[in-house]
Design a protein around this motif. Structure first.
Motif, PDB file in Angstrom:
ATOM      1  N   GLN A  99       0.818  -1.205   0.000  1.00 55.63           N
ATOM      2  CA  GLN A  99       0.000   0.000   0.000  1.00 55.63           C
ATOM      3  C   GLN A  99       0.857   1.262   0.000  1.00 55.63           C
ATOM      4  O   GLN A  99       0.590   2.221  -0.730  1.00 55.63           O
ATOM      5  CB  GLN A  99      -0.933   0.024   1.206  1.00 55.63           C
ATOM      6  N   LEU A 100       1.921   1.255   0.800  1.00 58.88           N
ATOM      7  CA  LEU A 100       2.769   2.436   0.865  1.00 58.88           C
ATOM      8  C   LEU A 100       3.430   2.700  -0.490  1.00 58.88           C
ATOM      9  O   LEU A 100       3.547   3.848  -0.926  1.00 58.88           O
ATOM     10  CB  LEU A 100       3.831   2.263   1.946  1.00 58.88           C
ATOM     11  N   ALA A 101       3.851   1.633  -1.162  1.00 62.54           N
ATOM     12  CA  ALA A 101       4.464   1.797  -2.480  1.00 62.54           C
ATOM     13  C   ALA A 101       3.464   2.360  -3.477  1.00 62.54           C
ATOM     14  O   ALA A 101       3.789   3.263  -4.268  1.00 62.54           O
ATOM     15  CB  ALA A 101       5.002   0.452  -2.973  1.00 62.54           C
ATOM     16  N   GLU A 102       2.240   1.850  -3.450  1.00 62.48           N
ATOM     17  CA  GLU A 102       1.219   2.350  -4.369  1.00 62.48           C
ATOM     18  C   GLU A 102       0.973   3.835  -4.134  1.00 62.48           C
ATOM     19  O   GLU A 102       0.887   4.622  -5.090  1.00 62.48           O
ATOM     20  CB  GLU A 102      -0.082   1.563  -4.186  1.00 62.48           C
ATOM     21  N   MET A 103       0.872   4.237  -2.870  1.00 63.17           N
ATOM     22  CA  MET A 103       0.668   5.643  -2.562  1.00 63.17           C
ATOM     23  C   MET A 103       1.876   6.469  -2.983  1.00 63.17           C
ATOM     24  O   MET A 103       1.747   7.560  -3.548  1.00 63.17           O
ATOM     25  CB  MET A 103       0.416   5.819  -1.057  1.00 63.17           C
ATOM     26  N   ALA A 104       3.069   5.953  -2.714  1.00 56.16           N
ATOM     27  CA  ALA A 104       4.294   6.702  -3.024  1.00 56.16           C
ATOM     28  C   ALA A 104       4.413   6.986  -4.511  1.00 56.16           C
ATOM     29  O   ALA A 104       4.731   8.110  -4.922  1.00 56.16           O
ATOM     30  CB  ALA A 104       5.509   5.922  -2.530  1.00 56.16           C
ATOM     31  N   PHE A 105       4.135   5.990  -5.345  1.00 59.49           N
ATOM     32  CA  PHE A 105       4.295   6.182  -6.785  1.00 59.49           C
ATOM     33  C   PHE A 105       3.174   7.032  -7.366  1.00 59.49           C
ATOM     34  O   PHE A 105       3.368   7.725  -8.375  1.00 59.49           O
ATOM     35  CB  PHE A 105       4.401   4.830  -7.485  1.00 59.49           C
ATOM     36  N   ALA A 106       2.002   7.000  -6.734  1.00 59.53           N
ATOM     37  CA  ALA A 106       0.910   7.865  -7.183  1.00 59.53           C
ATOM     38  C   ALA A 106       1.204   9.328  -6.854  1.00 59.53           C
ATOM     39  O   ALA A 106       0.779  10.236  -7.573  1.00 59.53           O
ATOM     40  CB  ALA A 106      -0.403   7.441  -6.535  1.00 59.53           C
TER      41      ALA A 106
ATOM     42  N   ARG B 267       3.866  14.912  -7.702  1.00 58.93           N
ATOM     43  CA  ARG B 267       3.521  16.141  -7.011  1.00 58.93           C
ATOM     44  C   ARG B 267       4.775  16.820  -6.458  1.00 58.93           C
ATOM     45  O   ARG B 267       5.828  16.194  -6.333  1.00 58.93           O
ATOM     46  CB  ARG B 267       2.556  15.848  -5.857  1.00 58.93           C
ATOM     47  N   ASN B 268       4.625  18.085  -6.118  1.00 57.69           N
ATOM     48  CA  ASN B 268       5.720  18.774  -5.442  1.00 57.69           C
ATOM     49  C   ASN B 268       6.057  18.025  -4.151  1.00 57.69           C
ATOM     50  O   ASN B 268       5.156  17.631  -3.397  1.00 57.69           O
ATOM     51  CB  ASN B 268       5.321  20.214  -5.102  1.00 57.69           C
ATOM     52  N   GLU B 269       7.306  17.815  -3.900  1.00 53.74           N
ATOM     53  CA  GLU B 269       7.796  17.095  -2.712  1.00 53.74           C
ATOM     54  C   GLU B 269       7.473  15.600  -2.771  1.00 53.74           C
ATOM     55  O   GLU B 269       7.651  14.883  -1.790  1.00 53.74           O
ATOM     56  CB  GLU B 269       7.201  17.684  -1.412  1.00 53.74           C
ATOM     57  N   GLY B 270       6.970  15.119  -3.918  1.00 51.81           N
ATOM     58  CA  GLY B 270       6.556  13.725  -3.986  1.00 51.81           C
ATOM     59  C   GLY B 270       7.692  12.730  -4.119  1.00 51.81           C
ATOM     60  O   GLY B 270       7.491  11.526  -3.924  1.00 51.81           O
ATOM     61  N   ALA B 271       8.898  13.186  -4.436  1.00 53.41           N
ATOM     62  CA  ALA B 271      10.015  12.261  -4.644  1.00 53.41           C
ATOM     63  C   ALA B 271      10.484  11.624  -3.345  1.00 53.41           C
ATOM     64  O   ALA B 271      11.017  10.511  -3.348  1.00 53.41           O
ATOM     65  CB  ALA B 271      11.178  12.980  -5.316  1.00 53.41           C
ATOM     66  N   TRP B 272      10.288  12.299  -2.224  1.00 55.99           N
ATOM     67  CA  TRP B 272      10.826  11.814  -0.940  1.00 55.99           C
ATOM     68  C   TRP B 272      10.355  10.400  -0.632  1.00 55.99           C
ATOM     69  O   TRP B 272      11.150   9.504  -0.372  1.00 55.99           O
ATOM     70  CB  TRP B 272      10.416  12.769   0.188  1.00 55.99           C
ATOM     71  N   LEU B 273       9.055  10.194  -0.633  1.00 55.01           N
ATOM     72  CA  LEU B 273       8.516   8.890  -0.250  1.00 55.01           C
ATOM     73  C   LEU B 273       8.844   7.836  -1.304  1.00 55.01           C
ATOM     74  O   LEU B 273       9.201   6.699  -0.957  1.00 55.01           O
ATOM     75  CB  LEU B 273       7.004   8.991  -0.052  1.00 55.01           C
ATOM     76  N   ALA B 274       8.743   8.192  -2.574  1.00 50.95           N
ATOM     77  CA  ALA B 274       9.022   7.211  -3.625  1.00 50.95           C
ATOM     78  C   ALA B 274      10.470   6.733  -3.558  1.00 50.95           C
ATOM     79  O   ALA B 274      10.748   5.534  -3.719  1.00 50.95           O
ATOM     80  CB  ALA B 274       8.732   7.818  -4.997  1.00 50.95           C
ATOM     81  N   GLU B 275      11.392   7.621  -3.305  1.00 50.91           N
ATOM     82  CA  GLU B 275      12.798   7.229  -3.225  1.00 50.91           C
ATOM     83  C   GLU B 275      13.056   6.306  -2.042  1.00 50.91           C
ATOM     84  O   GLU B 275      13.840   5.354  -2.148  1.00 50.91           O
ATOM     85  CB  GLU B 275      13.677   8.478  -3.112  1.00 50.91           C
TER      86      GLU B 275
END
Length: 528
Positions: free
Chosen positions: A181-188, A192-200
């Motif tokens: 679930q966290l991965a799905e949210m991270a890539f979605a 967005r602005n600041e969205g790279a943090w969680l995906a990385e």
């Protein structure tokens, strides 16, 4: 200051200010539990995010235990795209509940707050309430809590964003089963602005997971999550060749199929293990497999692939035969020289490898029973440099739009041999739309004034696509080509333009009418 210690201070800020009692809330009647369960997970496509947000707030405020539990559990399994839409909808809906907002701020100063209340508070329009909710959500392990924390890691308020990131780093572990679930949210959220943090951070965690930890992600519903999981597994060499070839053949995502095919080829020195990939529906997969088997001298595979429908696969097969000293054109001549229609890939291959003399083998297949065969015949003749307008003109009325498009490409190089009257006949409303569009493209490909006359004649055409192209082309000509059209229209063309421009005046604005008349050398006319 720790997350929990900061809650009281945050709540004090929330309660500070006006002591006036807010106006009443405007919440709807409670929905049924079944509606909540289906809508919360995004399963009921008839319910919009806004409709669900309104119902969710009513359930959180007034619903019974069963309804609240159903909402939380369904939200825990909802797709990321649904969460993003619901988050935005809840922020808007909170404006209709000012009294509850103040009560919720009071609740957040105390001890335990119900999870559903925290979930909706985490999507509040007030950043202070979101921040306080994040502090409480850090103590919960429910997937719905994790989803809200993930959303807040890209929050536009820096304090909320930082608290959510601290909560995830402090309390979340990849081994707890929440990675999917966290991965799905991270890539979605990545775009967005600041969205790279969680995906990385998710991608880094995936690289450290063993195969059993990656298994749930390899079968995730979200393609971006599966891609990341397969990327981590193939980079780490965690998957067997059999597993890789199965994914390359059966996964519904093109990047995954290609990635697994490449990994399977790299993981084995035995071409027999990847030979099944030659039958893949994906050209890139077939190309990888063919490259592998022909590298060890299996010319039979190259011969079979000469007629492949994709040019990349054909090119690999042709190169393999040339390395062996064979001429692939000889094989194509045999395939195209019989009485039975060859597969379209064979016609295409002869155009790729033959010479002008091979046109005699291609021309009969302008009447190929398959439209793809006729397309490849036209394309092959063009490659061989032996197109004849007379033999291509009948195909402008072909039943297939793909064929007429190829014919237009071929004929645009010989516009002088085309009679304008014949082309204008293609514009008849009785013809199929693709036939009319073929005529339009040819009539507007040459002389600038013929192009302008054709556009003006069709400016109010009933075909939406053709009419849209006409008006766009008129604008493009005025903006980019009109100033460099140095020769004027003929007397007949000028007369036609004078009449057509006035006919088009109700459609065109006055500036365009004035410019058209100026560039055509026509006197300005004042509208009475």
């Amino acid at each position: 200051m720790s997350l929990r210690k900061g809650v009281a201070a945050l709540a004090a800020k929330l309660l500070a200010g006006s002591a006036e009692v807010p106006e009443r809330d405007y919440l709807p009647e409670l929905p049924a539990v079944d509606w909540v369960r289906a809508a919360a997970g995004g399963l009921d496509r008839s319910v919009s995010p806004t409709q669900f947000a309104v119902g969710l707030m009513a359930v959180a405020r007034e619903g019974g235990p069963a309804a609240r539990a159903a909402a939380v559990d369904a939200l825990g399994s909802a797709e990321a795209r649904w969460w993003l839409a619901v988050d935005a909808a809840l922020r808007d809906q909170w404006w209709s509940a000012p009294r509850w907002s103040r009560l919720l701020a009071t609740d957040l100063t105390g001890g335990e707050v119900e999870l559903l209340h925290l979930v909706v508070a985490g999507c509040h329009h007030d950043g202070r309430i979101r921040e306080a909710a994040v502090a409480h959500l850090a103590d919960h392990r429910h997937p719905a809590a994790l989803a809200v924390l993930a959303l807040r890691t890209v929050d536009w308020v820096a304090q909320v964003r930082q608290r959510a990131r601290e909560a995830i780093e402090d309390s979340w572990s990849p081994s707890r089963g929440s990675m999917t679930q966290l991965a799905e949210m991270a890539f979605a959220l990545r775009g967005r602005n600041e969205g790279a943090w969680l995906a990385e951070r998710v991608e880094a965690a995936l690289r450290d997971l063993p195969l059993d930890g990656l298994e749930p992600l390899l079968t995730a519903r979200d393609r971006r999550t599966r891609r990341a999981a397969y990327r981590a597994a193939t980079t780490g060499g965690l998957l067997s060749v059999h597993r890789l070839t199965t994914a390359a053949m059966k996964d519904d995502d093109l990047p995954i199929r290609t990635m697994c095919a490449q990994a399977a080829v790299a993981a084995t020195s035995d071409p027999a293990q990847v030979r099944t990939l030659l039958a893949s529906r994906t050209a890139l997969v077939r190309a990888e497999a063919l490259q592998a088997v022909t590298a060890v001298g299996e010319l039979a595979a190259a011969e079979s692939a000469l007629s492949d429908r994709h040019p990349l696969v054909r090119a690999i097969a042709q190169a393999a035969l040339r390395r062996s000293g064979a001429d692939p054109a000889l094989s194509y001549r045999l395939l195209c020289g019989g009485s039975e229609p060859p597969v379209p890939g064979a016609v295409a291959g002869l155009g790729e490898t033959g010479d002008a003399a091979d046109a005699r083998l291609v021309r009969p297949w302008l009447a190929h029973p398959r439209s793809r065969g006729r397309v490849e015949a036209v394309r092959a003749l063009r490659r061989l440099g032996v197109t004849r307008s007379a033999e291509l003109l009948p195909l402008l009325r072909d039943e297939s739009g793909a064929v007429t498009r190829q014919v237009v490409v071929a004929l645009r190089h010989d516009l002088g041999a085309l009679a304008p009257g014949m082309l204008e006949g293609l514009l008849s409303l009785s013809n199929a739309p693709h036939v009319r569009f073929a005529g339009y493209r040819l009539l507007t490909a040459g002389n600038a004034w013929q192009r302008l006359i054709t556009n003006l004649r069709l400016i109010d055409d009933p075909d939406d696509r053709l009419r849209g192209n006409v008006r766009s082309d008129l604008t493009a000509w005025l903006n980019r080509q009109a100033a460099t059209t140095y020769h004027g229209p003929s007397r007949k063309q000028a007369a036609d333009l004078d009449e057509l421009i006035e006919h088009a005046r109700p459609v065109l604005d006055d500036d365009k009418v004035r410019l058209l008349r100026f560039h055509a050398g026509l006197p300005h006319q004042t509208v009475q």
